[in-house]
Design a protein around this motif. Sequence first.
Motif, short mmCIF file in Angstrom:
data_model
loop_
_atom_site.label_atom_id
_atom_site.label_comp_id
_atom_site.label_asym_id
_atom_site.label_seq_id
_atom_site.Cartn_x
_atom_site.Cartn_y
_atom_site.Cartn_z
N GLY A 280 37.03 39.35 38.53
CA GLY A 280 36.27 39.54 39.76
C GLY A 280 36.68 38.65 40.91
O GLY A 280 36.16 38.79 42.02
N VAL A 281 37.61 37.72 40.68
CA VAL A 281 38.07 36.86 41.76
C VAL A 281 39.07 37.64 42.62
O VAL A 281 39.96 38.30 42.10
N THR A 282 38.90 37.55 43.92
CA THR A 282 39.72 38.33 44.82
C THR A 282 40.06 37.54 46.07
O THR A 282 39.54 36.44 46.27
N VAL A 283 40.91 38.10 46.91
CA VAL A 283 41.25 37.46 48.18
C VAL A 283 40.22 37.86 49.23
O VAL A 283 39.82 39.02 49.30
N ASP A 284 39.78 36.88 50.02
CA ASP A 284 38.81 37.13 51.08
C ASP A 284 39.50 36.92 52.43
O ASP A 284 39.82 35.79 52.80
N PRO A 285 39.75 37.98 53.15
CA PRO A 285 40.48 37.82 54.42
C PRO A 285 39.60 37.25 55.53
O PRO A 285 38.38 37.37 55.50
N GLY A 286 40.25 36.64 56.47
CA GLY A 286 39.54 36.20 57.67
C GLY A 286 38.53 35.10 57.44
O GLY A 286 37.55 34.99 58.17
#
Length: 367
Positions: A280-286
Amino acid sequence: MNDRTAGPDRAAHEELARLLPAPAERDLPPGRHLHHKDTLMRLIDQDGDRATVRPRFPRPAVLLRPAVLLPVAGLALGGVLLTTLAVAGHDPAPAPTAAGAASRSTAPRGAAVLLDQVASVAAKKNEQKVGEGQFVYVRTVQAANEGAFDGPVRLTEPRVREVWMAQEPGPVIDVGLIHEDGSYFPITVGVPDGEPAVGSPAGLGRPTYAWLASLPTDPDALLRRLTTEITRDQDARDTPAGDRDRDQDAFDTIGELLRETLMPPKTAAALYKAAAKIPGVTVDPGAVDAAGRPGIGVARDNTRAGWRTAWIFDPVTLEYLGERSYLIEDSSLGEKGTLINESAVLERAVVDALREEPSGGKPSTTT
């Protein structure tokens, strides 16, 4: 920059490139952002090369409040986190999703690549010498939710906070000190009336530099160790099974350890690689921290609570900047997208006494 990736690596490469934050025009001259982005993408390219020759390693920012009393046998950081999560007053949460304990897949490729690069940078930091009689000092900017229980979020203005944490390994009653809003607040172990004082030893609840350095540096072993300690703490607190989420608890605990500690380089690298193993870990943009610094985030959705927490990293140096949490659905706390807390680390250092400020309030690069 040559594009040397292919297949899944190429897809992750393209995904991460797309998610990189937009240029901070007010801070960077024309073309500078492109240089920074190119630098990061080179690192990811290099990672892709290495991945072909060696195996890959397959709690929201609830902040310590002033006048903190730590539970005698509980977690200082994580315990406060878990306690405050309960106090945060979310609706009876939806059941754990596929991102919860039932799923054993690792983080998406883009997040795993980013965390691997962050780990590589962290591992190259210098070791610190921290004496048992010294204190770890951390200066941050934080904005936290001060809304009423189960009511709408009322976020404070970002404000500077300083903490001094004792480094003695043995049980201590006086754990540290907080300076915020012009006042000092001791962090002490809470003792029920009439009972003898029992100090808090170094550990997950009071993570001294030496204790952090003693943790396994193998990501799998480290994740198992954290899970074991979290479970032990939850058992001691009689935390209901429905309030436990192994993956979310592990992610939150790592986030707590990153925020107001001084982290040994090898441990930091292992923590980031361990985080890459959490489903469930993902990249968070911005992502932007509480100091207004743009970055790239690594996040996980707490579907039970209805918010997302992102660790924010400098897009150029990949150093940890801070953290933020925001709602991912409408709830009693507010509308989807509402920011519920944020922080930014400005300085980490070792000092000899409480209230000692290593840089006199000036920015430091020791984060």
